[in-house]
Design a protein around this motif. Structure first.
Motif, PDB file in Angstrom:
ATOM      1  N   ASN A   6       1.364  -1.327   0.226  1.00 13.51           N
ATOM      2  CA  ASN A   6      -0.024  -0.415   0.101  1.00 13.51           C
ATOM      3  C   ASN A   6       1.005   0.979   0.082  1.00 13.51           C
ATOM      4  O   ASN A   6       1.821   1.592   1.297  1.00 13.51           O
ATOM      5  CB  ASN A   6      -1.048  -0.079   1.291  1.00 13.51           C
ATOM      6  N   LYS A   7       0.550   2.203  -0.949  1.00 13.89           N
ATOM      7  CA  LYS A   7       1.238   2.796  -1.195  1.00 13.89           C
ATOM      8  C   LYS A   7       0.979   4.626  -1.293  1.00 13.89           C
ATOM      9  O   LYS A   7      -0.259   4.302  -1.788  1.00 13.89           O
ATOM     10  CB  LYS A   7       2.092   3.008  -2.432  1.00 13.89           C
ATOM     11  N   SER A   8       1.158   4.843  -0.163  1.00 14.93           N
ATOM     12  CA  SER A   8       0.061   6.611  -0.130  1.00 14.93           C
ATOM     13  C   SER A   8       1.069   7.659   0.736  1.00 14.93           C
ATOM     14  O   SER A   8       2.804   7.030   1.004  1.00 14.93           O
ATOM     15  CB  SER A   8      -0.887   5.804   1.251  1.00 14.93           C
ATOM     16  N   ASP A   9       0.723   9.209   0.464  1.00 14.51           N
ATOM     17  CA  ASP A   9       0.935  10.127   0.772  1.00 14.51           C
ATOM     18  C   ASP A   9       1.796   9.907   2.785  1.00 14.51           C
ATOM     19  O   ASP A   9       0.966   9.915   3.001  1.00 14.51           O
ATOM     20  CB  ASP A   9       0.831  11.368   0.503  1.00 14.51           C
ATOM     21  N   PHE A  10       2.749  10.639   2.878  1.00 12.05           N
ATOM     22  CA  PHE A  10       2.638  10.733   4.057  1.00 12.05           C
ATOM     23  C   PHE A  10       2.766  11.867   5.113  1.00 12.05           C
ATOM     24  O   PHE A  10       1.540  10.749   6.397  1.00 12.05           O
ATOM     25  CB  PHE A  10       4.379  10.945   4.637  1.00 12.05           C
ATOM     26  N   LEU A  11       1.792  12.705   4.715  1.00 11.92           N
ATOM     27  CA  LEU A  11       0.902  13.481   5.386  1.00 11.92           C
ATOM     28  C   LEU A  11       0.186  13.311   4.943  1.00 11.92           C
ATOM     29  O   LEU A  11      -1.031  12.976   6.176  1.00 11.92           O
ATOM     30  CB  LEU A  11       1.671  14.815   4.898  1.00 11.92           C
ATOM     31  N   GLY A  12      -0.687  13.632   3.477  1.00 11.92           N
ATOM     32  CA  GLY A  12      -1.990  13.439   3.681  1.00 11.92           C
ATOM     33  C   GLY A  12      -2.861  12.424   3.565  1.00 11.92           C
ATOM     34  O   GLY A  12      -4.025  12.306   3.122  1.00 11.92           O
ATOM     35  N   GLY A  13      -2.300  11.228   3.521  1.00  7.17           N
ATOM     36  CA  GLY A  13      -2.623   9.716   3.268  1.00  7.17           C
ATOM     37  C   GLY A  13      -3.644   8.908   1.265  1.00  7.17           C
ATOM     38  O   GLY A  13      -3.852   8.118   1.464  1.00  7.17           O
ATOM     39  N   GLN A  14      -3.217  10.308   0.616  1.00  7.42           N
ATOM     40  CA  GLN A  14      -3.602  10.143  -0.892  1.00  7.42           C
ATOM     41  C   GLN A  14      -2.771   8.849  -0.833  1.00  7.42           C
ATOM     42  O   GLN A  14      -1.579   8.653  -1.078  1.00  7.42           O
ATOM     43  CB  GLN A  14      -3.461  11.560  -1.600  1.00  7.42           C
TER      44      GLN A  14
END
Length: 203
Positions: free
Chosen positions: A162-170
């Motif tokens: 699962n790859k997501s943005d560290f800050l926004g979680g997108q």
């Protein structure tokens, strides 16, 4: 020092040996038998003039190696895999485990040359898939078998990325990951989808 060979009845007859002490040892054994190279002694005395000296010597049948069990993933040997040996009617005639070298041995006297036999795996270490199929083999006239190596496949699993943005979680698509084995040169790559996901299957 002299050499003698047993006849078709397994007998060596020696006549007119002078009184005295002697030694004997086996220097060659027939195929299928262990060589006993122990030095044995005997003595010829006057008591043997009327009653010849008779010496009984036995040979132990050897265990025959059927195969070596190896890991299909990294080719290392696998101990503690249990197998059954079955006759042509699929009756179990022997059961044992591979040794610390991954080798499986059985008494050769349980097999008849030319007859059909089977081997079947009945247990294996937990990381391996159990192969319960019947595998045919024959003991050849020269007391060899055609089996040399048997492989075990490892059980497999699935890894989800699962790859997501560290800050926004997108979720982040189009990220490529490489999975490499620490044991072999096995490596695979995969790219996350529009949901930031990728499944490495059958690992």
């Amino acid at each position: 020092e002299s050499e003698y060979v047993t006849d078709e009845n397994g007998v060596i007859s020696l006549d007119s040996l002078p009184f005295g002490k002697y030694y004997y040892k086996e220097i060659e054994a027939p195929k299928g038998y262990e060589l006993d190279d122990t030095m044995y002694s005997f003595e010829i005395t006057k008591s043997h003039v009327k009653e010849p000296l008779k010496i009984e010597v036995t040979n132990k049948l050897i265990d025959i190696k059927l195969f070596t069990k190896t890991d299909a993933f990294n080719s290392e040997v696998i101990p503690d895999c249990e197998f059954e040996i079955l006759d042509k009617d699929q009756n179990v005639i022997y059961k044992d485990k591979t040794d610390d070298k991954g080798e499986f041995y059985m008494p050769i006297d349980l097999l008849t040359p030319g007859e059909i036999y089977y081997y079947k795996e009945v247990s294996a270490p937990d990381i391996y898939q159990l192969n319960e199929d019947l595998h045919e083999f024959i003991l050849n006239d020269d007391q060899t078998v055609s089996i040399t190596e048997v492989e075990n496949l490892r059980k497999t699993s699935t890894i989800k990325i699962n790859k997501s943005d560290f800050l926004g979680g997108q979720k982040i698509p189009n990220c490529t990951f490489r999975l490499e084995s620490l044991e072999t040169d096995f490596k695979v790559e995969g790219t996350t989808d529009e949901n930031g996901e990728y499944y490495f299957e059958d690992i």
